[in-house]
Design a protein around this motif. Structure first.
Motif, PDB file in Angstrom:
ATOM      1  N   ASN A  96      28.559 -69.287  76.327  1.00 26.87           N
ATOM      2  CA  ASN A  96      27.184 -69.333  76.825  1.00 26.87           C
ATOM      3  C   ASN A  96      26.188 -69.834  75.785  1.00 26.87           C
ATOM      4  OD1 ASN A  96      27.262 -68.650  79.667  1.00 26.87           O
ATOM      5  ND2 ASN A  96      28.231 -66.780  78.952  1.00 26.87           N
ATOM      6  N   PRO A  97      26.147 -69.294  74.561  1.00 20.44           N
ATOM      7  CA  PRO A  97      25.178 -69.849  73.602  1.00 20.44           C
ATOM      8  C   PRO A  97      25.579 -71.209  73.035  1.00 20.44           C
ATOM      9  CG  PRO A  97      26.352 -68.010  72.608  1.00 20.44           C
ATOM     10  CD  PRO A  97      26.784 -68.085  74.047  1.00 20.44           C
ATOM     11  N   LYS A 100      27.069 -73.770  77.184  1.00 16.58           N
ATOM     12  CA  LYS A 100      26.099 -73.844  78.292  1.00 16.58           C
ATOM     13  C   LYS A 100      24.670 -73.974  77.799  1.00 16.58           C
ATOM     14  CE  LYS A 100      28.646 -71.592  81.940  1.00 16.58           C
ATOM     15  NZ  LYS A 100      29.041 -70.273  82.365  1.00 16.58           N
ATOM     16  N   PHE A 101      24.249 -73.068  76.940  1.00 12.65           N
ATOM     17  CA  PHE A 101      22.866 -73.117  76.470  1.00 12.65           C
ATOM     18  C   PHE A 101      22.751 -73.817  75.128  1.00 12.65           C
ATOM     19  CE2 PHE A 101      22.665 -69.913  79.738  1.00 12.65           C
ATOM     20  CZ  PHE A 101      21.484 -70.236  80.380  1.00 12.65           C
ATOM     21  N   TRP A 105      22.566 -77.575  77.645  1.00 12.25           N
ATOM     22  CA  TRP A 105      21.105 -77.516  77.664  1.00 12.25           C
ATOM     23  C   TRP A 105      20.507 -78.770  77.039  1.00 12.25           C
ATOM     24  CZ3 TRP A 105      16.775 -76.851  79.626  1.00 12.25           C
ATOM     25  CH2 TRP A 105      15.603 -76.598  78.927  1.00 12.25           C
ATOM     26  N   LEU A 147      25.970 -62.833  78.062  1.00  9.31           N
ATOM     27  CA  LEU A 147      24.829 -63.623  77.598  1.00  9.31           C
ATOM     28  C   LEU A 147      24.127 -63.034  76.382  1.00  9.31           C
ATOM     29  CD1 LEU A 147      23.496 -64.138  81.202  1.00  9.31           C
ATOM     30  CD2 LEU A 147      24.456 -65.952  79.772  1.00  9.31           C
ATOM     31  N   LEU A 150      22.707 -65.225  73.465  1.00  3.74           N
ATOM     32  CA  LEU A 150      21.704 -66.296  73.611  1.00  3.74           C
ATOM     33  C   LEU A 150      20.551 -66.051  72.655  1.00  3.74           C
ATOM     34  CD1 LEU A 150      21.295 -66.832  77.465  1.00  3.74           C
ATOM     35  CD2 LEU A 150      22.673 -68.137  75.855  1.00  3.74           C
ATOM     36  N   LEU A 154      15.640 -69.236  73.570  1.00  7.51           N
ATOM     37  CA  LEU A 154      16.105 -69.959  74.753  1.00  7.51           C
ATOM     38  C   LEU A 154      15.735 -69.271  76.057  1.00  7.51           C
ATOM     39  CD1 LEU A 154      19.684 -71.182  73.794  1.00  7.51           C
ATOM     40  CD2 LEU A 154      17.712 -72.564  74.380  1.00  7.51           C
ATOM     41  N   LEU A 155      15.451 -67.984  75.995  1.00 10.17           N
ATOM     42  CA  LEU A 155      15.197 -67.234  77.236  1.00 10.17           C
ATOM     43  C   LEU A 155      14.059 -67.790  78.097  1.00 10.17           C
ATOM     44  CD1 LEU A 155      15.939 -63.547  76.217  1.00 10.17           C
ATOM     45  CD2 LEU A 155      17.312 -65.078  77.654  1.00 10.17           C
ATOM     46  N   ALA A 158      15.816 -70.266  80.290  1.00  8.52           N
ATOM     47  CA  ALA A 158      16.999 -69.804  81.019  1.00  8.52           C
ATOM     48  C   ALA A 158      16.577 -69.146  82.334  1.00  8.52           C
ATOM     49  CB  ALA A 158      17.777 -68.804  80.161  1.00  8.52           C
TER      50      ALA A 158
END
Length: 168
Positions: A96-97, A100-101, A105, A147, A150, A154-155, A158
């Motif tokens: 995820n970090p 995906k992010f 991202w 998650l 993260l 970034l929140l 998201a």
């Protein structure tokens, strides 16, 4: 012009439900699909075909992204190393970090997206001027633990449209 948001789609119901909810809010949705494990020609994989069909049905652009090399380096190799040390790693916590992010991202921003959404059952809340990652309301489906890594920065970008819902 509406706000553009990328949705990480897997070909499953949760990610496309997230995309549908965002589209119904009037956002311009782009479906991003990640090819992370070599299963032969990308276009012939079942998940690619499901994701492409889901995007077609929603009437949103479908953008497949080949992330096999990045996934191998950032997720597979560390997973194997930890496993060989007798540990039980959780690859989603890294994916995820980092993927995906991270990589996804960056691609979403290159495509003009102002945010990235997933089908995770998690929420975010603003408290004291800062976003916090929160558990999904459905305790049977909560995925906030995937998650936790993260970066807080970034929140704001998201989005977890399913976090306030129950799967049923």
């Amino acid at each position: 012009m509406s706000k553009r948001i990328a949705v990480a789609v897997s070909g499953g119901v949760d990610s496309f439900t997230a995309a549908l909810l965002l589209r119904e809010k009037g956002l311009e949705v782009i479906a991003l699909w990640m090819y992370v494990v070599d299963e032969g020609p990308m276009e012939k994989t079942a998940s690619f075909q499901r994701a492409r069909e889901g995007a077609r049905r929603l009437g949103v652009p479908f953008v497949p992204i080949d992330l096999r090399e990045e996934f191998e380096e950032a997720i597979i190799k560390p997973f194997v190393e930890e496993y060989l040390r007798g540990r039980t790693p959780n690859p989603c916590v890294l994916c995820n970090p980092r993927i995906k992010f991270g990589v996804l991202w960056r691609e979403a921003r290159r495509l003009g997206a102002e945010g990235l959404a997933t089908g995770h059952y998690a929420r975010k809340e603003m408290r004291g001027g800062k976003y916090l990652l929160m558990r999904g309301v459905d305790p049977k489906r909560d995925q906030s633990y995937f998650l936790w890594g993260l970066p807080r920065g970034l929140l704001p970008f998201a989005h977890f449209p399913l976090g306030g819902m129950r799967k049923e």
